[in-house]
Design a protein around this motif. Structure first.
Motif, PDB file in Angstrom:
ATOM      1  N   ASP A   1     -43.975  15.400 -39.963  1.00 28.65           N
ATOM      2  CA  ASP A   1     -42.829  16.075 -40.563  1.00 28.65           C
ATOM      3  C   ASP A   1     -42.314  17.175 -39.643  1.00 28.65           C
ATOM      4  N   LYS A   2     -43.208  17.852 -38.962  1.00 27.35           N
ATOM      5  CA  LYS A   2     -42.822  18.940 -38.082  1.00 27.35           C
ATOM      6  C   LYS A   2     -41.904  18.431 -36.983  1.00 27.35           C
TER       7      LYS A   2
ATOM      8  N   LEU B   1     -39.911  15.833 -37.117  1.00 24.59           N
ATOM      9  CA  LEU B   1     -38.618  15.527 -37.720  1.00 24.59           C
ATOM     10  C   LEU B   1     -37.802  16.798 -37.927  1.00 24.59           C
ATOM     11  N   GLN B   2     -38.461  17.856 -38.351  1.00 21.63           N
ATOM     12  CA  GLN B   2     -37.779  19.130 -38.557  1.00 21.63           C
ATOM     13  C   GLN B   2     -37.259  19.700 -37.240  1.00 21.63           C
TER      14      GLN B   2
ATOM     15  N   TYR C   1     -34.137  17.876 -36.409  1.00 30.25           N
ATOM     16  CA  TYR C   1     -33.058  18.331 -37.291  1.00 30.25           C
ATOM     17  C   TYR C   1     -32.554  19.713 -36.882  1.00 30.25           C
ATOM     18  N   GLN C   2     -33.469  20.634 -36.595  1.00 37.37           N
ATOM     19  CA  GLN C   2     -33.064  21.994 -36.215  1.00 37.37           C
ATOM     20  C   GLN C   2     -32.289  21.996 -34.899  1.00 37.37           C
TER      21      GLN C   2
ATOM     22  N   LYS D   1     -28.840  20.797 -35.684  1.00 35.43           N
ATOM     23  CA  LYS D   1     -28.083  21.834 -36.391  1.00 35.43           C
ATOM     24  C   LYS D   1     -27.625  22.935 -35.444  1.00 35.43           C
TER      25      LYS D   1
ATOM     26  N   SER E   1     -39.070  15.637 -49.505  1.00 34.81           N
ATOM     27  CA  SER E   1     -38.741  16.557 -48.410  1.00 34.81           C
ATOM     28  C   SER E   1     -38.078  15.821 -47.250  1.00 34.81           C
ATOM     29  N   ILE E   2     -38.536  14.599 -46.992  1.00 36.46           N
ATOM     30  CA  ILE E   2     -37.947  13.807 -45.920  1.00 36.46           C
ATOM     31  C   ILE E   2     -36.549  13.333 -46.314  1.00 36.46           C
TER      32      ILE E   2
ATOM     33  N   THR F   1     -34.099  16.109 -45.812  1.00 31.71           N
ATOM     34  CA  THR F   1     -33.768  16.247 -44.389  1.00 31.71           C
ATOM     35  C   THR F   1     -32.851  15.125 -43.938  1.00 31.71           C
TER      36      THR F   1
ATOM     37  N   GLU G   1     -29.323  15.816 -45.041  1.00 33.75           N
ATOM     38  CA  GLU G   1     -28.688  16.856 -44.231  1.00 33.75           C
ATOM     39  C   GLU G   1     -28.316  16.340 -42.842  1.00 33.75           C
TER      40      GLU G   1
END
Length: 258
Positions: free
Chosen positions: A3-4, A6-7, A10-11, A14, A51-52, A55, A58
């Protein structure tokens, strides 16, 4: 992929969007969608962690907005379609704060393509559309378009009523569509008009822009006037003249156009 990771993807996406680096953002979208595909998150399922899915929603919304800024209408429409299962799934909470913006932009794109039937089909699925500023704006524009009140549409695209920067991009496309419609009606309604009147008629800013527009259309320019191609059919079309009159009713020079 954790998950980290993937974040982090995403970050990074963004940050590129926020800094207006849309070229980098477009490239990052590919990696982001691959990451979602690896997690079976491109389409929401009960087996994908919430949570996924949040994400994923978004990332797809960023994809839609990025492609507006790059003026890729087809790509925006693809992302809009991919977002629909996420918007329809009531188990994905909290609701997206960008949902109304994305839907409103889709409605605005339909208007710019003059796809009124699809516009109303999409509108029928929404609850209390006129209470949401993102939805109210394209609804208002569509009403004025149906009335032939193009001057109101033009003024609205230049005012503080535009809900967001992305809307301004699509309204430019809409105004161009209107301009071409008026041009087509003008060819049928009038043998010629003064170049000066073309500023208000075609919603342009200067005589130079009018001349450029006329040249693109292949119209003849002589002694300060634009001459439209004429044939017997054009001379018989009177209805088009009334459309033009509605369009430029606010212009003081209206009586000099004909």
């Amino acid at each position: 992929m954790a998950d980290k990771e993937l974040q982090l993807i995403y970050q990074g996406l963004k940050r590129s969007f926020t800094s207006r680096d849309y070229q980098s953002a477009s490239q990052q979208l590919t990696a982001a969608k691959i990451a979602l595909l690896q997690r079976n998150a491109l389409i929401p399922t009960p087996f994908t962690p919430r949570s996924i899915l949040l994400t994923a929603r978004e990332i797809l919304e960023l994809g839609a907005l990025i492609n507006i800024h790059t003026e890729d209408e087809s790509a925006f429409s693809r992302y809009y379609s991919q977002l629909q299962p996420f918007y329809d799934d009531q188990t994905i909470t909290p609701p997206s704060p960008n949902k109304s913006k994305v839907i409103g932009l889709h409605l605005l794109l339909l208007l710019s393509k003059n796809d009124i039937a699809e516009f109303h089909t999409a509108l029928e699925t929404l609850e209390a559309p006129e209470q949401d500023p993102y939805i109210k704006y394209p609804v208002m524009l569509e009403r004025w378009l149906m009335e032939g009140s193009y001057d109101k549409v033009w003024n609205a695209t230049k005012s503080s009523e535009v809900p967001s920067e992305e809307y301004s991009i699509f309204t430019r496309i809409l105004v161009n569509t209107i301009r071409n419609e008026i041009a087509m009606c003008s060819e049928k309604a009038y043998p010629s008009i003064p170049i000066l009147n073309g500023i208000n008629l075609f919603f342009l800013s200067s005589e130079r822009e009018v001349v450029e527009f006329a040249t693109e259309k292949g119209w003849h320019i002589l002694d300060g006037r634009i001459y439209f191609p004429q044939d017997d059919e054009n001379r018989e079309v009177l209805e088009a003249g009334s459309i033009i009159e509605n369009t430029v009713a606010y212009a003081k020079e209206l009586e000099t156009i004909v």
